[in-house]
Design a protein around this motif. Structure first.
Motif, mmCIF file in Angstrom:
data_model
loop_
_atom_site.group_PDB
_atom_site.id
_atom_site.type_symbol
_atom_site.label_atom_id
_atom_site.label_comp_id
_atom_site.label_asym_id
_atom_site.label_seq_id
_atom_site.Cartn_x
_atom_site.Cartn_y
_atom_site.Cartn_z
ATOM 1 N N HIS A 334 6.993 8.330 37.252
ATOM 2 C CA HIS A 334 7.311 9.480 36.407
ATOM 3 C C HIS A 334 6.461 9.467 35.142
ATOM 4 O O HIS A 334 6.178 8.417 34.574
ATOM 5 N N THR A 336 5.271 12.456 31.702
ATOM 6 C CA THR A 336 5.406 13.832 31.221
ATOM 7 C C THR A 336 4.011 14.339 30.904
ATOM 8 O O THR A 336 3.090 13.541 30.695
ATOM 9 N N ASP A 399 8.466 17.236 32.840
ATOM 10 C CA ASP A 399 8.528 16.019 33.658
ATOM 11 C C ASP A 399 7.559 16.144 34.824
ATOM 12 O O ASP A 399 7.389 17.226 35.393
#
Ligand SMILES: Nc1nc2c(c(=O)[nH]1)N[C@H]1C(S)=C(S)[C@@H](COP(=O)(O)OP(=O)(O)OC[C@H]3O[C@@H](n4cnc5c(N)ncnc54)[C@H](O)[C@@H]3O)O[C@H]1N2
Ligand code: MOO
Ligand SMILES: [Mg+2]
Length: 414
Positions: A334, A336, A399
């Protein structure tokens, strides 16, 4: 009457799936076949790295105390008493202003505790001079500075990547204990499906999900067993699913999971006596993704729509298979990023958008409906927009889940 399904949040669906993982057991493979497998044993340092004090430069090994007081005006001279390359051990023990000509990687001779690089020496026949003092251990690569003996360097459950291979080789693991890989079956359902080599005829399309899933598995190092395509006929599809489920550890089907008249997967699960974990997820695409378990084996009912199918694999199948192999990092990494394009659409459910990420900003990879196929090919990441939101504009931080990265993340961050 159309069946009413209750959507569950994506994170809950992911948890439900991975909880059902049945462990695969372990096997031993030669090091050269261990790439992309999951370690079933920790990598333990059988010796320090480096295993001996060595020279990190091409130069001269000296006793540092003998260089005290050296300067441009007061050069100190050393006599060269031996010459070694990497792989050789000098038989000499240094004393006084003796030096060994030593190459990068060679062990320091007895008595030596510093190395003068060639660039720091003025050479003459059989000797050299220096113009500065050397501190003890200056230009020395110390035994164990990289890894201490006995250290657990890599825990079990880690993915074996090229760096891991280097470490395994360092410690002499000619064979490695790894998790067994699940046998994964793929069945593409749909009367409309043609094989890749067939010409288009009215009403039909070529099967793109089957080859795509096979490649998604290959990216994880997992081979697949294809059951081809089945027409939308309950008895026929049931027969193939039953056989395939018996022959595999996990069966992935595509298509036929929604509420259409020819969507037979729900009936097939019922006939099999499978436990359906969920059949509606609060996500788009892939809301119809269904996961069932029969005889301890996963039955992944991915949507027929290509983008939904792709997303269902990455979000549910991937972590489940990794869990079966005892992996510790189950999830897509993950991060951003800044949106570089407006995205005005409302997001009633969590939305996963196939996107192009350049390490800084991200934008949708073109036409992005559930039935899109081109955006899967163009994208290298997924933008994740939370359910109940709308109106994202260029410059907003969003995200991002990265696709195709060797090793994932231990935590689910969305
Ligand atoms: N009344 C409703 N209709 C639909 C709903 C709904 O909730 N109510 N859900 C929609 C959503 S969302 C999706 S996603 C699709 C899911 O459909 P299925 O998973 O049942 O898949 P199919 O109906 O078999 O096919 C859908 C679509 O995908 C194409 N397809 C199928 N297999 C392949 C393949 N192997 N390669 C390429 N393309 C494939 C197929 O031709 C259809 O166009 O249902 C909505 N409907
Ligand atoms: O399940 Mo569908 O893919 O939400 O669009
Ligand atoms: Mg359908």
């Amino acid at each position: 009457m159309v069946e009413h399904r209750k959507p569950i949040p994506v994170s809950e669906a992911v948890q439900k799936v991975i909880q059902q993982a049945r462990m695969m057991g372990t096997e031993t493979v030669p090091l050269e076949r261990s790439y992309n497998r999951i370690l079933a044993e920790p990598v333990i340092a059988g010796h320090p790295v480096p295993p001996f004090d060595r020279s990190p430069y091409d130069g001269f090994a000296i006793i540092s105390a003998q260089s005290e007081g050296a300067s441009g005006d007061r050069r100190i001279r050393f006599d060269i008493v031996d010459h070694i390359g990497a792989g050789e051990v000098s038989g000499k023990t240094l004393s006084g202003r003796q030096a060994v000509r030593i190459m990068t990687g060679a062990p320091l001779p007895e008595g030596a505790d510093a190395v003068v690089m060639f660039e720091q020496a003025a050479e003459a026949e059989g000797s050299f001079t220096i113009r500065k003092p050397f501190a003890p251990l200056e230009n020395v690569s110390l035994e164990g500075e990289d890894v201490k003996a006995g250290e657990e360097v890599i825990p079990r459950g880690s993915l074996i990547h090229p760096g891991t291979i280097a470490l395994l080789a360092t410690f002499g693991y000619a064979e490695v204990q790894v998790a067994k890989q699940p046998v994964v079956g793929i069945l593409s359902t749909g009367t409309e499906l043609l094989d890749v080599s067939e010409p288009l005829v009215p009403g039909k399309i070529r099967n793109s999900n089957g080859p795509m899933i096979s490649a998604q598995l290959a990216r994880m190092g997992i081979a697949s067993k294809t059951y081809g395509m089945s027409v939308d006929n309950l008895d026929e599809s049931f027969g193939i699913v039953k056989k395939a489920a018996a022959e595999t550890d996990c069966l992935i089907t595509t298509g036929g999971v929604s509420v259409g008249d020819f969507d037979f997967l729900p009936a097939i699960y019922e006939r099999l006596g499978a436990e359906v974990l969920f059949n509606k997820v609060a996500m788009r695409p892939g809301s119809v993704t269904t996961v069932a378990v029969a005889d301890g084996k996963y039955l992944f009912g991915l949507s027929g729509n290509p983008s939904a199918c792709f997303t269902g694999f990455e979000l549910f199948v991937r972590p489940a298979l990794l869990r079966m192999m005892g992996a510790d990092k189950l999830f897509l990494p993950h991060t951003t990023a800044l949106l570089s394009e407006d995205f005005a659409k409302a997001n009633p459910f969590t939305r996963f958008i196939r996107a192009v990420y350049d390490g800084h900003s991200i934008k949708p990879a073109g036409f992005n409906k559930s039935n899109a196929v081109a955006s899967i090919a163009k994208g290298n990441a997924l933008i994740v927009l939370p359910g109940g939101s709308r109106g994202f504009t260029s410059g907003d931080r969003v995200d991002v889940l990265l696709l195709g990265v060797e090793e994932g993340s231990a935590e689910w961050k969305i």
